[in-house]
Design a protein around this motif. Structure first.
Motif, PDB file in Angstrom:
ATOM      1  N   PRO A  11       0.926  -1.234  -0.022  1.00  0.00           N
ATOM      2  CA  PRO A  11       0.097   0.066  -0.043  1.00  0.00           C
ATOM      3  C   PRO A  11       0.902   1.177   0.029  1.00  0.00           C
ATOM      4  O   PRO A  11       2.266   1.131   0.153  1.00  0.00           O
ATOM      5  CB  PRO A  11      -0.861  -0.034   1.181  1.00  0.00           C
ATOM      6  N   ALA A  12       0.140   2.487  -0.027  1.00  0.00           N
ATOM      7  CA  ALA A  12       0.964   3.782  -0.079  1.00  0.00           C
ATOM      8  C   ALA A  12       1.536   3.747   1.415  1.00  0.00           C
ATOM      9  O   ALA A  12       1.137   3.114   2.344  1.00  0.00           O
ATOM     10  CB  ALA A  12      -0.027   4.912  -0.273  1.00  0.00           C
ATOM     11  N   GLY A  36      15.021   5.238  -0.719  1.00  0.00           N
ATOM     12  CA  GLY A  36      14.737   3.826  -0.377  1.00  0.00           C
ATOM     13  C   GLY A  36      13.228   3.490  -0.549  1.00  0.00           C
ATOM     14  O   GLY A  36      12.976   2.305  -0.251  1.00  0.00           O
ATOM     15  N   GLY A  37      12.645   4.647  -0.934  1.00  0.00           N
ATOM     16  CA  GLY A  37      11.101   4.268  -1.225  1.00  0.00           C
ATOM     17  C   GLY A  37      10.607   3.485  -2.411  1.00  0.00           C
ATOM     18  O   GLY A  37      11.739   3.087  -3.284  1.00  0.00           O
ATOM     19  N   LYS A  38       9.520   3.280  -2.345  1.00  0.00           N
ATOM     20  CA  LYS A  38       9.143   2.139  -3.440  1.00  0.00           C
ATOM     21  C   LYS A  38       9.395   2.832  -4.893  1.00  0.00           C
ATOM     22  O   LYS A  38       9.630   2.007  -5.722  1.00  0.00           O
ATOM     23  CB  LYS A  38       7.570   1.893  -3.277  1.00  0.00           C
ATOM     24  N   ALA A  39       9.267   4.114  -5.069  1.00  0.00           N
ATOM     25  CA  ALA A  39       9.396   4.703  -6.512  1.00  0.00           C
ATOM     26  C   ALA A  39      10.781   4.728  -6.797  1.00  0.00           C
ATOM     27  O   ALA A  39      11.340   4.461  -7.735  1.00  0.00           O
ATOM     28  CB  ALA A  39       8.719   6.103  -6.309  1.00  0.00           C
ATOM     29  N   ALA A  40      11.600   5.173  -5.624  1.00  0.00           N
ATOM     30  CA  ALA A  40      13.059   5.189  -6.115  1.00  0.00           C
ATOM     31  C   ALA A  40      13.637   3.621  -6.349  1.00  0.00           C
ATOM     32  O   ALA A  40      14.671   3.397  -7.141  1.00  0.00           O
ATOM     33  CB  ALA A  40      13.967   5.594  -4.708  1.00  0.00           C
ATOM     34  N   GLN A  41      13.090   2.657  -5.564  1.00  0.00           N
ATOM     35  CA  GLN A  41      13.525   1.245  -5.858  1.00  0.00           C
ATOM     36  C   GLN A  41      13.141   0.709  -7.139  1.00  0.00           C
ATOM     37  O   GLN A  41      13.853   0.061  -7.874  1.00  0.00           O
ATOM     38  CB  GLN A  41      12.970   0.350  -4.794  1.00  0.00           C
ATOM     39  N   ARG A  71      -4.357   8.431  -5.055  1.00  0.00           N
ATOM     40  CA  ARG A  71      -4.639   7.920  -3.652  1.00  0.00           C
ATOM     41  C   ARG A  71      -5.836   6.813  -4.001  1.00  0.00           C
ATOM     42  O   ARG A  71      -6.144   5.973  -2.989  1.00  0.00           O
ATOM     43  CB  ARG A  71      -5.388   9.195  -3.186  1.00  0.00           C
ATOM     44  N   ALA A  72      -6.692   6.633  -5.001  1.00  0.00           N
ATOM     45  CA  ALA A  72      -7.764   5.883  -5.186  1.00  0.00           C
ATOM     46  C   ALA A  72      -7.244   4.311  -5.771  1.00  0.00           C
ATOM     47  O   ALA A  72      -8.000   3.532  -5.913  1.00  0.00           O
ATOM     48  CB  ALA A  72      -8.720   6.267  -6.363  1.00  0.00           C
ATOM     49  N   CYS A  73      -5.878   4.402  -6.034  1.00  0.00           N
ATOM     50  CA  CYS A  73      -5.316   3.165  -6.849  1.00  0.00           C
ATOM     51  C   CYS A  73      -5.433   1.761  -5.727  1.00  0.00           C
ATOM     52  O   CYS A  73      -5.471   0.690  -6.425  1.00  0.00           O
ATOM     53  CB  CYS A  73      -4.088   3.459  -7.392  1.00  0.00           C
TER      54      CYS A  73
END
Length: 188
Positions: A11-12, A36-41, A71-73
């Motif tokens: 999740p977010a 180290g976040g999901k987008a960077a990874q 947000r709705a994804c």
């Protein structure tokens, strides 16, 4: 320009921040990544244009619409991204994701810093302007406009106070109060 798709498993939080949108006349792009976040990874980079969110073209989305769509994804976020080419030595026309010309990019180190770091909201020493305010002024072309000077504001205030104390104002105020009381059937 390299286009690619990224799917982030939820999740977010997703680990990125957006900037731009139709309401700013600037393409949606990634303004910040959480280390180290999901987008960077997943290989997302600051400056990447967001071409689609969950398969929907973002060219017509305002900033808040794009945020709400993200947000709705739910548990899975699919982004279509595009990575702009490095800025060349001469100005070049930039195309928005929906192929409409937007503006000229001029290579300039200070402008590049403004575009890369939009999250510094603290005022600059010696001014009351935050970085976001300066960026907005730059985008709207109003950065060199001057505020009214103190002397002009003082004269304007003095004139207003004098008008409030004038006999003409007093007569008008009394007439208005009397008329309002009569219309509302109230004793004055």
């Amino acid at each position: 320009m390299d286009s690619f798709k990224v799917v982030l498993e939820g999740p977010a939080p997703w680990g990125f921040r957006l900037q731009g949108g139709k309401d700013f006349n600037v393409p949606l792009s990634i303004s910040r990544l959480t280390p180290g976040g999901k987008a960077a990874q997943a290989g997302v980079a600051v400056g990447d244009w967001v071409l689609s969110i969950e398969g929907e073209n973002t060219g017509s989305l305002t900033h808040i619409e794009a945020q709400n769509k993200i947000r709705a994804c739910g548990e899975r976020l699919s982004l279509g991204l595009s990575r702009p080419q490095p800025v060349q030595s001469k100005p070049q026309k930039v195309q928005t994701p929906d192929k409409q010309p937007l503006r000229l990019l001029v290579p300039n180190a200070s402008k590049q810093r403004l575009m890369e770091n939009t999250e510094d909201w603290r005022p600059r020493p010696g001014t009351g302007q935050s970085r976001s305010f300066r960026i907005l002024a730059h985008l709207t072309g109003t950065e060199f406009m001057q505020d009214p000077d103190e002397e002009h504001l003082k004269k304007s205030r003095e004139k207003y106070v004098l008008e409030l104390q004038s006999p003409r104002y007093t007569r008008l105020r009394d007439w208005h109060h009397q008329r309002s009381a009569h219309v509302l059937n109230v004793q004055s």
